[in-house]
Motif scaffolding. Structure first.
Motif, mmCIF file in Angstrom:
data_model
loop_
_atom_site.group_PDB
_atom_site.id
_atom_site.type_symbol
_atom_site.label_atom_id
_atom_site.label_comp_id
_atom_site.label_asym_id
_atom_site.label_seq_id
_atom_site.Cartn_x
_atom_site.Cartn_y
_atom_site.Cartn_z
ATOM 1 N N LEU A 43 0.546 8.069 136.397
ATOM 2 C CA LEU A 43 0.890 9.005 137.465
ATOM 3 C C LEU A 43 2.328 8.855 137.935
ATOM 4 C CD1 LEU A 43 -2.380 8.723 139.603
ATOM 5 C CD2 LEU A 43 -1.718 10.598 138.077
ATOM 6 N N ASP A 44 2.897 7.667 137.725
ATOM 7 C CA ASP A 44 4.262 7.414 138.203
ATOM 8 C C ASP A 44 5.298 7.426 137.090
ATOM 9 O OD1 ASP A 44 3.280 5.177 136.968
ATOM 10 O OD2 ASP A 44 4.107 3.753 138.403
ATOM 11 N N TYR A 45 4.901 7.793 135.883
ATOM 12 C CA TYR A 45 5.821 7.669 134.748
ATOM 13 C C TYR A 45 7.023 8.597 134.869
ATOM 14 C CZ TYR A 45 7.445 7.035 129.965
ATOM 15 O OH TYR A 45 8.204 6.732 128.861
ATOM 16 N N ASN A 46 6.819 9.747 135.471
ATOM 17 C CA ASN A 46 7.911 10.704 135.639
ATOM 18 C C ASN A 46 8.304 10.848 137.111
ATOM 19 O OD1 ASN A 46 8.229 11.538 132.864
ATOM 20 N ND2 ASN A 46 6.227 12.522 133.079
ATOM 21 N N ARG A 47 8.192 9.743 137.843
ATOM 22 C CA ARG A 47 8.478 9.794 139.273
ATOM 23 C C ARG A 47 9.972 10.041 139.517
ATOM 24 N NH1 ARG A 47 7.189 5.434 144.072
ATOM 25 N NH2 ARG A 47 6.921 6.987 145.692
ATOM 26 N N TYR A 48 10.250 10.857 140.498
ATOM 27 C CA TYR A 48 11.632 11.206 140.855
ATOM 28 C C TYR A 48 12.398 9.934 141.258
ATOM 29 C CZ TYR A 48 15.345 14.053 142.902
ATOM 30 O OH TYR A 48 16.544 14.636 143.179
ATOM 31 N N MET A 49 13.721 9.761 140.878
ATOM 32 C CA MET A 49 14.435 10.785 140.173
ATOM 33 C C MET A 49 14.540 10.438 138.690
ATOM 34 S SD MET A 49 18.477 10.342 141.307
ATOM 35 C CE MET A 49 19.098 11.546 140.125
ATOM 36 N N LEU A 50 14.720 11.489 137.885
ATOM 37 C CA LEU A 50 14.816 11.319 136.444
ATOM 38 C C LEU A 50 16.269 11.442 135.993
ATOM 39 C CD1 LEU A 50 11.849 13.596 135.267
ATOM 40 C CD2 LEU A 50 11.794 11.161 135.794
ATOM 41 N N THR A 51 16.602 10.673 134.962
ATOM 42 C CA THR A 51 17.922 10.827 134.344
ATOM 43 C C THR A 51 17.921 12.085 133.480
ATOM 44 O OG1 THR A 51 17.323 9.575 132.368
ATOM 45 C CG2 THR A 51 18.175 8.328 134.252
ATOM 46 N N ARG A 52 19.082 12.437 132.971
ATOM 47 C CA ARG A 52 19.164 13.613 132.099
ATOM 48 C C ARG A 52 18.274 13.465 130.876
ATOM 49 N NH1 ARG A 52 24.459 13.086 133.928
ATOM 50 N NH2 ARG A 52 24.980 11.679 132.209
ATOM 51 N N GLU A 53 18.021 12.204 130.492
ATOM 52 C CA GLU A 53 17.169 11.951 129.320
ATOM 53 C C GLU A 53 15.686 12.010 129.676
ATOM 54 O OE1 GLU A 53 21.147 10.551 128.926
ATOM 55 O OE2 GLU A 53 19.621 9.966 130.382
ATOM 56 N N GLY A 54 15.367 12.258 130.945
ATOM 57 C CA GLY A 54 13.972 12.374 131.363
ATOM 58 C C GLY A 54 13.307 11.047 131.672
ATOM 59 N N ARG A 55 14.095 10.003 131.953
ATOM 60 C CA ARG A 55 13.540 8.687 132.276
ATOM 61 C C ARG A 55 13.566 8.449 133.781
ATOM 62 N NH1 ARG A 55 10.930 6.753 127.694
ATOM 63 N NH2 ARG A 55 12.189 7.303 125.873
ATOM 64 N N SER A 56 12.450 7.961 134.299
ATOM 65 C CA SER A 56 12.350 7.679 135.727
ATOM 66 C C SER A 56 13.027 6.348 136.057
ATOM 67 C CB SER A 56 10.878 7.609 136.146
ATOM 68 O OG SER A 56 10.741 7.037 137.429
ATOM 69 N N LEU A 57 13.988 6.378 136.971
ATOM 70 C CA LEU A 57 14.662 5.150 137.382
ATOM 71 C C LEU A 57 13.732 4.273 138.223
ATOM 72 C CD1 LEU A 57 18.188 6.573 138.239
ATOM 73 C CD2 LEU A 57 17.526 5.241 136.220
ATOM 74 N N SER A 58 12.818 4.890 138.953
ATOM 75 C CA SER A 58 11.836 4.126 139.713
ATOM 76 C C SER A 58 10.934 3.341 138.764
ATOM 77 C CB SER A 58 10.998 5.068 140.584
ATOM 78 O OG SER A 58 9.916 4.384 141.182
ATOM 79 N N TRP A 59 10.368 4.026 137.773
ATOM 80 C CA TRP A 59 9.473 3.371 136.815
ATOM 81 C C TRP A 59 10.219 2.272 136.050
ATOM 82 C CZ3 TRP A 59 8.394 2.059 131.819
ATOM 83 C CH2 TRP A 59 7.061 1.870 131.459
ATOM 84 N N GLU A 60 11.446 2.567 135.682
ATOM 85 C CA GLU A 60 12.230 1.615 134.898
ATOM 86 C C GLU A 60 12.454 0.310 135.645
ATOM 87 O OE1 GLU A 60 15.420 2.948 132.048
ATOM 88 O OE2 GLU A 60 16.681 2.255 133.701
ATOM 89 N N ASN A 61 12.645 0.384 136.954
ATOM 90 C CA ASN A 61 12.948 -0.825 137.711
ATOM 91 C C ASN A 61 11.709 -1.573 138.178
ATOM 92 O OD1 ASN A 61 16.023 -1.255 138.315
ATOM 93 N ND2 ASN A 61 15.696 0.953 138.247
ATOM 94 N N LEU A 62 10.607 -0.889 138.386
ATOM 95 C CA LEU A 62 9.376 -1.571 138.792
ATOM 96 C C LEU A 62 8.632 -2.182 137.608
ATOM 97 C CD1 LEU A 62 7.999 0.843 141.525
ATOM 98 C CD2 LEU A 62 8.748 -1.520 141.856
ATOM 99 N N ASN A 63 9.102 -1.915 136.395
ATOM 100 C CA ASN A 63 8.378 -2.403 135.219
ATOM 101 C C ASN A 63 9.252 -3.229 134.279
ATOM 102 O OD1 ASN A 63 5.597 -1.150 135.483
ATOM 103 N ND2 ASN A 63 6.945 0.600 135.834
ATOM 104 N N ARG A 64 10.316 -3.802 134.830
ATOM 105 C CA ARG A 64 11.164 -4.683 134.030
ATOM 106 C C ARG A 64 10.375 -5.890 133.540
ATOM 107 N NH1 ARG A 64 16.075 -3.355 133.719
ATOM 108 N NH2 ARG A 64 17.059 -1.961 135.243
ATOM 109 N N ALA A 65 10.732 -6.334 132.348
ATOM 110 C CA ALA A 65 10.196 -7.563 131.766
ATOM 111 C C ALA A 65 8.717 -7.471 131.426
ATOM 112 C CB ALA A 65 10.440 -8.757 132.691
ATOM 113 N N LYS A 66 8.151 -6.285 131.488
ATOM 114 C CA LYS A 66 6.741 -6.109 131.121
ATOM 115 C C LYS A 66 6.635 -5.580 129.687
ATOM 116 C CE LYS A 66 5.528 -4.855 135.898
ATOM 117 N NZ LYS A 66 4.961 -3.805 136.770
ATOM 118 N N LYS A 67 5.457 -5.710 129.126
ATOM 119 C CA LYS A 67 5.132 -5.064 127.862
ATOM 120 C C LYS A 67 4.344 -3.799 128.162
ATOM 121 C CE LYS A 67 5.191 -9.289 125.080
ATOM 122 N NZ LYS A 67 4.427 -10.180 124.165
#
Length: 410
Positions: A43-67
């Motif tokens: 549900l949070d994979y495309n959470r605002y805001m997204l980069t031009r490439e369509g990646r969520s910066l929120s998701w990217e930072n809350l899921n560092r170092a995970k598999k």
């Protein structure tokens, strides 16, 4: 990152903030955290805001170092595979409802000593999120300018979802407690952590609940003043806003000296019959007169002068910054060992990334790790944790039950 938990694996099935934060803090201390999502993203994979490439910066930072493992969680086979994986690992963090396919009972049926940590809304099963539990706890109606009419003033929501992050931190602690208990007794644990209880419980632990019940009413709004002590925002002659606080005798005496207010404070003490060095109570009770004195002094000096004077007296103060200014502040970020070199973020955007908030003197932390691509570790995890062969995994991929890395998504 530190490898204090490198013998621990945790399956995380999460979305939004609180539950992923619990997994993030474990990962930053070295745990192998395996986040499992629906193959199209949670549900949070495309959470605002997204980069031009369509990646969520929120998701990217809350899921560092995970598999990342991606499964078809709308299918029975995908759900069964997740339950198998969670029970094989033995620890699971989730915010899925208890009455779902990933119930504690379903996992415990396959592993008697299973530990599950479930972040919930309210204790009675109602849904909640940070901003709704904050509304219930009373804080927005204590926030705002002190001259607002209590009968008509609107609530002021906080911008930071603080209850989410506190819940995540408490969740990581609760997981460690359950693991410690199992190491001593061999018993698993079902741990439920309601977000609403974190908010109302923190209100009680802070003494606010006792205070309002004792006084028989609410606190008044104080603007940016600190409740029960001396502290507020001031503005220098050149228009710079800054915050000061004085809770200890040293902080108070240093602030008075830095502002050059020895004579003014002595005169106010003679007028009021109190000694402001005696503690928080006289300073808080006479805050209006004190604030006026300090603002008058600030009006006569540029911030650079005030900053130097406060630093010389080791005062507790800080200049207000915008978030953009903070992100570009060398003292806060570039020269802070909390931050390491930018990892290979899925977004392709290079920016500062954090290590563990806690640091261990004499032990060098690892550099920050990137977040995974969705499904990046599906094959690796299913092979290592469930013993599935490459052929078996290939069939699951062909059937749409398992998805591989979305690195090349368009």
């Amino acid at each position: 990152m530190y490898n204090l938990l490198n013998d621990l694996s945790i399956v995380e099935v999460s979305s939004f903030v609180a539950s992923p934060t619990a997994g993030l803090y474990c990962a930053q201390m070295g745990a192998e955290v395996i986040r499992v999502d629906h193959k199209a993203g949670g549900l949070d994979y495309n959470r605002y805001m997204l980069t031009r490439e369509g990646r969520s910066l929120s998701w990217e930072n809350l899921n560092r170092a995970k598999k990342s493992v991606a499964l078809d969680l709308q299918s029975g086979e995908g759900r069964e595979l997740l339950v198998e994986l969670a029970s094989a690992v033995g620890q699971c963090i989730t915010n899925l409802p208890e009455q779902s396919f990933l119930s504690h009972a379903a996992m415990q049926a396959k592993r008697a000593d299973m530990i599950s940590l479930r972040v919930m809304g309210w204790h009675d099963g109602r849904q909640a999120m940070d901003f709704t539990v904050n509304a219930a706890a009373g804080y927005p109606l204590m926030t705002g300018p002190e001259d607002w009419d209590p009968a008509t003033a609107p609530p002021v929501n906080q911008v930071l979802p603080a209850w989410d992050f506190i819940t995540g931190a408490y969740g990581a602690f609760a997981m460690m407690a359950a693991l410690h208990h199992r190491s001593r007794t061999g018993e698993g644990s079902e741990v439920r952590l309601p977000l609403g209880d974190v908010a109302i419980g923190t209100m009680a632990n802070a003494g606010l609940m006792a205070e309002v019940l004792y006084r028989g009413g609410d606190r008044e709004r104080l603007g940016n003043a600190i409740w029960g002590a001396f502290g507020r925002d001031f503005r220098s002659r050149d228009g710079v806003r800054f915050m000061v606080a004085a809770l200890t005798p040293k902080q108070w005496s240093g602030l008075v000296k830095a502002f050059g207010l020895q004579e003014g404070i002595a005169a106010l003490e003679a007028e009021t019959g109190v000694r402001f060095a005696d503690g928080d109570t006289p300073r808080f009770q006479h805050r209006a007169a004190l604030f006026a004195l300090f603002q008058q002094a600030a009006d006569s000096m540029d911030y650079a002068t005030l900053e130097a004077r406060m630093a010389a007296e080791t005062c507790t103060f800080e200049r207000y910054r915008t978030a953009y200014e903070a992100a570009n502040d060398a003292q806060l970020v570039a020269n802070n060992p909390l931050f390491g070199p930018a990892p290979a973020n899925p977004s392709g955007f290079d920016y500062p990334a954090t290590r563990s908030f806690a640091n261990i003197p004499g032990r060098a932390p690892d550099d920050p790790a990137p977040a995974p691509y969705l499904g990046e570790h599906s094959e690796e995890v299913l092979s290592e944790k469930l013993g599935l062969s490459s052929g078996a995994i290939g069939k699951l991929v062909d059937a749409g039950t398992v998805a591989l890395s979305d690195k090349d998504k368009t």
